[in-house]
Design an enzyme around this catalytic site. Structure first.
Site, short mmCIF file in Angstrom:
data_model
loop_
_atom_site.label_atom_id
_atom_site.label_comp_id
_atom_site.label_asym_id
_atom_site.label_seq_id
_atom_site.Cartn_x
_atom_site.Cartn_y
_atom_site.Cartn_z
N LYS A 154 1.10 -0.64 0.08
CA LYS A 154 0.08 -0.29 0.44
C LYS A 154 0.96 1.44 -0.05
O LYS A 154 0.91 1.92 -0.33
CB LYS A 154 -0.62 0.40 1.50
CG LYS A 154 -1.98 -1.13 1.16
CD LYS A 154 -2.86 -1.28 2.66
CE LYS A 154 -3.90 -2.64 2.29
NZ LYS A 154 -4.20 -2.41 4.10
N GLN A 171 -4.34 -1.68 10.03
CA GLN A 171 -4.54 -2.44 9.28
C GLN A 171 -4.41 -3.55 10.52
O GLN A 171 -4.29 -3.59 11.87
CB GLN A 171 -3.11 -2.80 8.25
CG GLN A 171 -2.29 -4.32 7.87
CD GLN A 171 -3.54 -4.11 6.86
OE1 GLN A 171 -3.79 -3.24 6.26
NE2 GLN A 171 -3.74 -4.87 6.58
N ASP A 199 -11.12 2.99 5.45
CA ASP A 199 -11.15 1.81 5.22
C ASP A 199 -12.87 1.61 4.97
O ASP A 199 -12.91 0.93 5.13
CB ASP A 199 -10.88 0.79 6.59
CG ASP A 199 -9.36 0.21 6.27
OD1 ASP A 199 -9.50 -0.46 5.28
OD2 ASP A 199 -8.21 0.06 6.50
#
Ligand code: GUN
Length: 293
Positions: free
Chosen positions: A53, A97, A120
């Site tokens: 990412k 994460q 997210d």
């Protein structure tokens, strides 16, 4: 039947070419979209995901700050980092994460991210908006899956989508997205570990989403002829003494029976990253928590 490959590389290239214009436009106005990625501990899969990412963000000339925290970091320390990032005007998106170590309450952490920096789309405010059919920030993986379907002209209208797996990251949001009138208008069945006779349901699918996290679980016996399969699994296995990444679908077994499928790797994975870039670019316009009253 020949099974066509729905390449996430090809679809992501199409998205990046539209994003590059948007990014240079923002830069011309003095705005560099910025992402803070928070990685706790040494989970090898998470290390790879976060590295991929941040690498992409750097390649596109976007700002990315990686915050690495030890496995034994306290929940309080993590929450205070998030609070600091919430008020940092150079950071537009905050990504923590998952999974987090067991001693940390993931829900509490995700709820601490201000919803307007929730890249997210996992915050209850954003998940709630999606569930009432008013999506704002959509989780990157299901959003990328919708893009793949559109890119390859797979129409969902009136089709039966069967989803295996009810996670908040993939299964639940893709089941909502595909059912929304404006986005998919499909009839949706959401299967999970409590589903009786899974094959009965999966064989009804015109579009089958495999998002259960079990290597090569779905084989030809789970599908009807002509199904389109979206394989969301990323599983590392040992085969013939070698380490290999496989999906949740036995791709060899379904080839020739499915009409199309996303490969693993190079299927859904690259789209997740592309959508992270898109969401970060969208977030820069969101108000700062200072302006939320
Ligand atoms: N872990 C697995 N997938 C994801 C994702 O899309 N976002 C975050 N933050 N963690 C993940």
């Amino acid at each position: 039947m020949e099974t066509s490959i729905l390449s996430g590389i090809e679809a992501s290239k199409a998205l990046y070419s539209s994003l590059e214009g948007r990014i240079s436009n923002l830069k011309n106005h003095g705005i560099t979209p910025g992402l803070a990625a928070v990685l706790v501990g040494n989970n090898p899969a998470s290390e790879i995901y976060v590295k991929n990412k941040t690498k992409k963000f750097e390649a596109l000339g976007l700002k990315t700050d990686l915050f690495r925290l030890n496995e034994d970091v306290s929940e309080k320390e993590l929450l205070s980092l998030i609070e600091k990032l919430n008020f940092d005007d150079d950071i537009h998106g905050i990504l923590v994460q998952l999974p987090l170590p067991k001693h940390i309450d993931s829900e509490k952490v995700l709820n601490a991210i201000v919803p307007t920096k929730d890249v997210d789309g996992f915050h209850p405010e954003n998940a709630g908006l999606l569930s009432i059919g008013k999506p704002r920030f959509i989780p990157c993986t299901p959003k990328g899956m919708m893009f793949i379907l559109k890119h390859f002209n797979i129409d969902l209208n009136g089709k039966h989508v069967v989803v295996i797996g009810r996670s908040n990251i993939v299964g639940r949001p893709i089941s909502i997205l595909t059912s929304l009138k404006e986005l998919g208008n499909a009839t949706v069945t959401l299967c999970h570990s409590g589903t009786k006779d899974l094959k009965y349901h999966s064989k009804q699918a015109d579009v089958l989403v495999a998002a259960l996290g079990s290597p090569e679980f779905v084989d030809a016996s789970f599908i009807k002829d002509g199904v389109c399969i979206l394989d969301v699994g990323i599983n590392r296995i040992e085969r013939n003494g070698k380490s290999k990444i496989v999906g949740d679908v036995n791709q060899k077994s379904v080839s020739g029976k499915a009409s199309s499928l996303t490969p693993v790797p190079k299927g859904v994975g690259p789209m997740t990253i592309a959508m992270l870039v898109e969401n970060t670019c969208l977030l820069y316009t969101s108000p700062s928590p200072r302006d939320r009253g």
